[in-house]
Enzyme design. Structure first.
Site, PDB file in Angstrom:
ATOM      1  CG  HIS A   1      -0.207   6.376  -0.340  1.00  0.00           C
ATOM      2  ND1 HIS A   1       0.942   5.734   0.051  1.00  0.00           N
ATOM      3  CD2 HIS A   1       0.110   7.122  -1.419  1.00  0.00           C
ATOM      4  CE1 HIS A   1       1.915   6.093  -0.754  1.00  0.00           C
ATOM      5  NE2 HIS A   1       1.448   6.932  -1.658  1.00  0.00           N
TER       6      HIS A   1
ATOM      7  CG  ASP B   1      -2.397  11.736  -7.568  1.00  0.00           C
ATOM      8  OD1 ASP B   1      -1.600  12.556  -8.049  1.00  0.00           O
ATOM      9  OD2 ASP B   1      -2.148  10.524  -7.477  1.00  0.00           O
TER      10      ASP B   1
HETATM   11  N1  CMC Z   1     -11.752   3.765  -2.792  1.00  0.00           N
HETATM   12  C1  CMC Z   1     -12.409   2.731  -2.231  1.00  0.00           C
HETATM   13  N2  CMC Z   1     -11.804   1.712  -1.589  1.00  0.00           N
HETATM   14  C2  CMC Z   1     -10.460   1.740  -1.529  1.00  0.00           C
HETATM   15  C3  CMC Z   1      -9.711   2.785  -2.087  1.00  0.00           C
HETATM   16  C4  CMC Z   1     -10.414   3.820  -2.749  1.00  0.00           C
HETATM   17  N3  CMC Z   1      -9.735   4.832  -3.310  1.00  0.00           N
HETATM   18  N4  CMC Z   1      -8.392   2.555  -1.875  1.00  0.00           N
HETATM   19  C5  CMC Z   1      -8.338   1.390  -1.197  1.00  0.00           C
HETATM   20  N5  CMC Z   1      -9.578   0.906  -0.983  1.00  0.00           N
HETATM   21  C6  CMC Z   1      -9.922  -0.304  -0.218  1.00  0.00           C
HETATM   22  C7  CMC Z   1      -9.621  -1.582  -0.994  1.00  0.00           C
HETATM   23  O1  CMC Z   1     -10.723  -2.002  -1.764  1.00  0.00           O
HETATM   24  C8  CMC Z   1      -9.277  -2.535   0.113  1.00  0.00           C
HETATM   25  O2  CMC Z   1     -10.472  -2.951   0.725  1.00  0.00           O
HETATM   26  P1  CMC Z   1     -10.586  -4.427   1.388  1.00  0.00           P
HETATM   27  O3  CMC Z   1      -9.595  -4.460   2.494  1.00  0.00           O
HETATM   28  O4  CMC Z   1     -11.995  -4.524   1.824  1.00  0.00           O
HETATM   29  O5  CMC Z   1     -10.266  -5.396   0.277  1.00  0.00           O
HETATM   30  C9  CMC Z   1      -8.545  -1.655   1.127  1.00  0.00           C
HETATM   31  O6  CMC Z   1      -9.072  -0.337   0.924  1.00  0.00           O
HETATM   32  C10 CMC Z   1      -7.031  -1.643   0.955  1.00  0.00           C
HETATM   33  O7  CMC Z   1      -6.764  -1.219  -0.376  1.00  0.00           O
HETATM   34  P2  CMC Z   1      -5.699  -1.863  -1.340  1.00  0.00           P
HETATM   35  O8  CMC Z   1      -6.191  -1.801  -2.733  1.00  0.00           O
HETATM   36  O9  CMC Z   1      -5.255  -3.180  -0.790  1.00  0.00           O
HETATM   37  O10 CMC Z   1      -4.527  -0.832  -1.155  1.00  0.00           O
HETATM   38  P3  CMC Z   1      -3.226  -0.778  -2.021  1.00  0.00           P
HETATM   39  O11 CMC Z   1      -2.159  -0.357  -1.109  1.00  0.00           O
HETATM   40  O12 CMC Z   1      -3.015  -2.022  -2.787  1.00  0.00           O
HETATM   41  O13 CMC Z   1      -3.564   0.376  -3.098  1.00  0.00           O
HETATM   42  C11 CMC Z   1      -3.964   2.513  -3.998  1.00  0.00           C
HETATM   43  C12 CMC Z   1      -3.245   1.702  -2.914  1.00  0.00           C
HETATM   44  C13 CMC Z   1      -3.434   3.942  -3.955  1.00  0.00           C
HETATM   45  C14 CMC Z   1      -3.676   1.922  -5.368  1.00  0.00           C
HETATM   46  C15 CMC Z   1      -5.499   2.496  -3.700  1.00  0.00           C
HETATM   47  O14 CMC Z   1      -5.761   3.093  -2.451  1.00  0.00           O
HETATM   48  C16 CMC Z   1      -6.305   3.173  -4.807  1.00  0.00           C
HETATM   49  O15 CMC Z   1      -6.667   2.508  -5.791  1.00  0.00           O
HETATM   50  N6  CMC Z   1      -6.588   4.513  -4.681  1.00  0.00           N
HETATM   51  C17 CMC Z   1      -7.244   5.230  -5.747  1.00  0.00           C
HETATM   52  C18 CMC Z   1      -6.236   5.622  -6.813  1.00  0.00           C
HETATM   53  C19 CMC Z   1      -5.300   6.720  -6.344  1.00  0.00           C
HETATM   54  O16 CMC Z   1      -5.722   7.717  -5.768  1.00  0.00           O
HETATM   55  N7  CMC Z   1      -4.004   6.539  -6.628  1.00  0.00           N
HETATM   56  C20 CMC Z   1      -2.981   7.533  -6.296  1.00  0.00           C
HETATM   57  C21 CMC Z   1      -2.036   7.060  -5.249  1.00  0.00           C
HETATM   58  S1  CMC Z   1      -1.035   8.388  -4.526  1.00  0.00           S
HETATM   59  C22 CMC Z   1      -0.038   8.931  -5.818  1.00  0.00           C
HETATM   60  C23 CMC Z   1       0.994   7.953  -6.181  1.00  0.00           C
HETATM   61  O17 CMC Z   1       1.987   7.827  -5.466  1.00  0.00           O
HETATM   62  O18 CMC Z   1       0.824   7.292  -7.205  1.00  0.00           O
END
Ligand code: CMC
Length: 424
Positions: free
Chosen positions: A302, A359
């Site tokens: 998140h 989720d």
């Molecule tokens: N699986 C594997 N790696 C992950 C995941 C995951 N679910 N989420 C984040 N990471 C890694 C990402 O690759 C990055 O790694 P590095 O620092 O080595 O580059 C690090 O963790 C930080 O992630 P980010 O993508 O910069 O985080 P963000 O804040 O931009 O994205 C997110 C947040 C929710 C989009 C992401 O965690 C994700 O894609 N999760 C899976 C989809 C999901 O469950 N979404 C629902 C969110 S909660 C409901 C809502 O409010 O929508």
């Protein structure tokens, strides 16, 4: 802290600082371009505040979520979803008379214009219910063209909250090829939705208390989450002064993506994949760690929560409770719990502070309730509706709101001499 200083090319510039009621600090950079010629660059807006808001507070480090100052745990334990809709939109909890009045209005505005049924006929049977939901909410602007501009805003708020569950249930019926079921005024908000989803002309359906309570809780937990992708979309689209319905339709589309509300559907698809592949948890955890795989653990991570998502904690507990009350033994619940355990022991997830989000367990509960996978994001939208509306109202009533129009840093070619087609 009263101000912040920024030095550009040896010149010092001072900017005012705003501190929120929970101590959050924001450096006001709206004058940055005028004073320095530079802009702030923050793709994904991780360090950018787009507004001041009185609606929802999140402390991602401590796992705190509050609507209008009330802890989510308390609201989830003690309130109905309709009460929370009132709280988010009017800023305070309703007394008996206010709740009665608001609830009555929500009950009396559930019907759709009969012509709208024809729109559903035009969709293919395979249409995703989110496509129908977004199109139908946008279509409401054709029936209530003055919504929120010159017509009574509170009336349109009630209309939208009341009608969206009818639209959601009709989308489901359309995908099942079953006749639409009309709302009934004797039912509560949640019972009415379940009635429209599951009643058939061939048998009497009575929404059970277990299902009504579970739905009530799920909707409350999704009701608002400050400036997430869909809410920011609603505010941004609304900043052009387009109608409430058109703004919310844009928010529904933003929610649909698998990185946002679409994750609840993606979680179940992932859990099924893991089950069909022999429950090899480590394989999927390893795949999620490998950036080149393009695979992420859905329902994990998140932008804001860094220790735990309080909604996920409540939902994990609730999943056990609801499944046991309904007598459902879902192998996907065991798979989800084991996957969570394996991921939380893995250094990659520990280091990045990735935890299950809202989720991760919600889909398991929806499944037990008999709601099909492609309806999960519609359920999220139903819950998020009062939050979107409250933010739209706040944005429109804030005298500081300007049309949202970010800038960019151009990185394309500099001026090129035009070459006529024959000479290229
Ligand atoms: N699986 C594997 N790696 C992950 C995941 C995951 N679910 N989420 C984040 N990471 C890694 C990402 O690759 C990055 O790694 P590095 O620092 O080595 O580059 C690090 O963790 C930080 O992630 P980010 O993508 O910069 O985080 P963000 O804040 O931009 O994205 C997110 C947040 C929710 C989009 C992401 O965690 C994700 O894609 N999760 C899976 C989809 C999901 O469950 N979404 C629902 C969110 S909660 C409901 C809502 O409010 O929508």
């Amino acid at each position: 802290m009263k101000s912040a200083k920024l030095t550009i090319d040896g010149n010092e510039h001072e900017f005012p600082v705003t501190v929120g009621s929970e101590g959050e600090v924001g450096i006001e950079l709206s004058g940055l371009r005028k004073t320095t010629g530079a802009i702030s660059l923050d793709p994904g807006y991780g360090s950018t505040g787009s507004c001041l808001s009185e609606i929802t507070f999140i402390d991602g480090e401590k796992g705190i979520l509050r609507y209008r100052g009330y802890d989510i745990e308390e609201l989830a334990k003690n309130c109905t979803f309709v009460e929370v809709c009132y709280l988010l939109n009017f800023g305070h909890l309703p007394n008996e008379a206010q709740l009665q009045d608001f609830g009555d209005k929500m009950t009396r505005h559930t019907l759709l214009h009969e012509d709208m049924k024809k729109f559903f006929e035009g969709f293919p049977a395979t249409a995703h219910p989110m496509a129908m939901l977004s199109a139908m909410v946008s279509s409401l602007s054709a029936y209530y063209p003055g919504a929120g501009i010159d017509e009574d805003l509170d009336l349109n708020v009630v209309r939208l909250l009341a009608k969206v569950k009818t639209i959601a249930a009709f989308s489901f019926k359309k995908s099942m090829g079953q006749p639409f079921v009309y709302p009934r005024n004797e039912y509560s908000y949640c019972a009415n939705f379940l009635h429209m989803m599951f009643s058939l002309p061939t048998e009497n359906y009575k929404p059970s208390k277990v299902l009504v309570d579970a739905l009530n809780l799920l909707l409350i937990l999704h009701a608002d989450h400050e400036q997430n992708c869909s809410t920011s979309t609603v505010r941004m689209v609304g900043s052009s002064h387009v109608s409430l319905y058109a703004s919310i339709a844009a928010g529904i589309s933003a929610l649909w993506g698998p990185l946002h509300g679409g994750a609840n559907q993606a979680v179940i698809e992932m859990l099924r994949m893991i089950r069909n592949d022999g429950a090899n948890y480590q394989k999927y955890v390893d795949m999620a760690k490998d950036k080149s795989s393009g695979f992420r653990l859905m329902g994990f991570g998140h932008r804001v929560y860094r220790n735990f998502d309080p909604r996920a904690r409540i939902l994990k507990r609730t999943a056990d409770q609801v499944l046991s009350e309904l007598g459902v033994d879902d192998p996907l619940l065991k798979i989800a719990k084991r996957l969570e355990q394996v991921a939380l022991e893995d250094e990659y997830f520990v280091k990045r502070r990735l935890y299950p989000n809202v989720d991760f367990y919600s889909g398991i509960i929806y499944r037990a309730m008999g709601i099909p996978t492609n309806m999960f994001t519609v359920m999220f939208a139903l819950g998020r509706m009062p939050g979107w509306i409250a933010h739209w109202k706040e944005m429109r009533n804030d005298p500081r709101t300007r049309i949202n129009r970010p800038r960019q840093i151009y990185t394309g070619p500099t001026h090129q001499v035009f070459v006529p087609r024959a000479e290229r």
